[in-house]
Design a protein around this motif. Structure first.
Motif, short mmCIF file in Angstrom:
data_model
loop_
_atom_site.label_atom_id
_atom_site.label_comp_id
_atom_site.label_asym_id
_atom_site.label_seq_id
_atom_site.Cartn_x
_atom_site.Cartn_y
_atom_site.Cartn_z
N GLN A 84 0.76 -1.21 0.03
CA GLN A 84 -0.16 -0.03 0.11
C GLN A 84 0.78 1.18 -0.16
N MET A 85 2.30 1.14 0.73
CA MET A 85 2.84 2.50 0.67
C MET A 85 3.15 2.98 -0.70
N ALA A 86 3.29 1.96 -1.81
CA ALA A 86 3.76 2.66 -3.10
C ALA A 86 2.47 3.45 -3.65
N ASN A 87 1.46 2.77 -3.40
CA ASN A 87 0.01 3.39 -3.78
C ASN A 87 -0.04 4.90 -3.00
N ARG A 88 0.32 4.96 -1.73
CA ARG A 88 0.25 6.26 -1.22
C ARG A 88 0.98 7.32 -1.65
N GLY A 98 11.96 -0.75 3.22
CA GLY A 98 12.22 0.56 2.57
C GLY A 98 11.39 0.71 1.44
N PHE A 99 11.10 2.14 1.07
CA PHE A 99 10.29 2.46 -0.02
C PHE A 99 10.91 3.81 -0.49
N GLY A 100 10.48 4.23 -1.81
CA GLY A 100 10.97 5.22 -2.30
C GLY A 100 10.18 5.50 -3.70
N ALA A 124 10.88 8.02 11.22
CA ALA A 124 9.84 7.50 9.95
C ALA A 124 9.19 8.37 8.99
N VAL A 125 9.59 8.04 7.77
CA VAL A 125 8.94 9.31 6.84
C VAL A 125 7.69 8.48 6.44
N LEU A 126 6.64 9.29 6.15
CA LEU A 126 5.14 9.18 5.76
C LEU A 126 5.42 8.92 4.26
N PRO A 127 4.70 8.16 3.69
CA PRO A 127 4.86 7.88 2.24
C PRO A 127 4.41 9.03 1.45
#
Length: 303
Positions: free
Chosen positions: A133-137, A170-172, A199-202
């Motif tokens: 879901q992180m990627a979609n956000r 992780g995400f980016g 922590a970073v919010l998406p």
């Protein structure tokens, strides 16, 4: 750090290398992109380590921007590619990429002075070892800003699972803007490594990445700030002919790189500033002109 250096021909061929986890694979790829066209045998190398971090250009950005740049200088063909087999985020890495590049005897001079208008934006939002879901956000918040600028936007979501997701969560996001003349400008952001920083919010990351891309569009030029030095090096090594490239404001890295070009190749660029009024867009631009040194790849095997 100790560097063992043996001067001589660049041999090339098939190689594998485990990169240090303190720097991204992009750090190694940047220098390989400079050397690869001048090998004796076409290069095919597997690099393992951190594919996306906050320090070096990520593999995604180099794939989207540096490869089209090499093609402009006549380095192209089916064998020119960067393939991401696994993603690895810091601190533990675990990513793997394949970079292959054909060899060329001489480079073509380029006249690359009109960046053209932006026609579309493409991008990748990736997430590893966190909720897909992180990627979609991230995509949603980035589109919220970019849709005011342009309708043609497509951001892929890339959620890798299992072995191909590396060893750390992780995400980016990596965004590229393409113009009608084939100029590609890029921006990217990655989340803080596990156990470091807040922590970073998406949502925030997506917004900030979109703003970085708009900043890069404002700076403009025919090559984005990540690849300025690569373009200048390829111009220097071209045939004895005039090459011109219009760049945005020079980054500190590029300015230092120009000094190196002067001391290694005795090449001085003619630098003309173009004000925003002349160009009718964005920040001040710099027109870089030079005559190549006529470098010829003598080690290329004649088939």
């Amino acid at each position: 750090t100790t560097l063992y250096y043996q001067p001589g021909l660049l041999y090339g061929g098939s190689l594998e290398h485990d990169c240090s986890l303190s720097r991204g694979i992009g750090y190694y790829l940047e220098s390989l992109l400079c050397l690869a066209p001048f090998m004796k045998h076409p290069l095919k190398i597997v690099l393992r380590g951190v594919t996306n971090d906050q320090v070096d250009p990520s593999v995604d950005v180099l794939k989207a921007t540096a490869l089209p740049l090499l093609k402009k200088f006549g380095i192209d063909g089916e064998s020119l590619e960067i393939k991401i087999n696994r993603r690895g985020m810091p601190p533990k890495g675990g990513g793997e990429i394949l970079f292959s590049c054909p060899v060329r005897k001489v480079l073509q001079p380029v006249q690359f002075t009109d960046p053209g208008k932006i026609k579309r934006i493409r991008g990748t939002a990736y997430s590893v070892r966190v909720s897909p879901q992180m990627a979609n956000r991230m995509v949603e918040s980035a589109r919220g800003i970019l849709n005011k600028f342009l309708p043609d936007i497509y951001i892929y979501t890339d959620h890798m699972k299992g072995v191909s997701s590396g060893k750390s969560p992780g995400f980016g996001m990596c965004l590229t803007a393409e113009t009608i003349n084939g100029t590609i400008l890029s921006a990217e952001l990655a989340s803080n490594p596990q156990g470091q920083g807040a922590a970073v919010l998406p949502e925030e990351l997506g917004q900030n990445c979109a703003k970085l891309l708009l900043e890069e569009v404002y700076r403009g030029g025919c090559v984005d700030s990540t690849n300025q030095s690569l373009a200048l090096l390829l111009m220097t090594l071209g045939q004895r002919d005039v090459s011109k490239v219009l760049l945005g404001p020079l980054s500190p890295y590029t300015i230092e790189f120009l000094r190196h070009l002067r001391s290694f190749f005795q090449i001085m660029f003619k630098i003309e500033t173009k004000t925003a009024e002349e160009e009718h867009m964005g920040g001040e631009k710099v027109l870089m002109t030079c005559v190549g040194i006529g470098f010829c790849n003598l080690s290329k095997t004649i088939r």
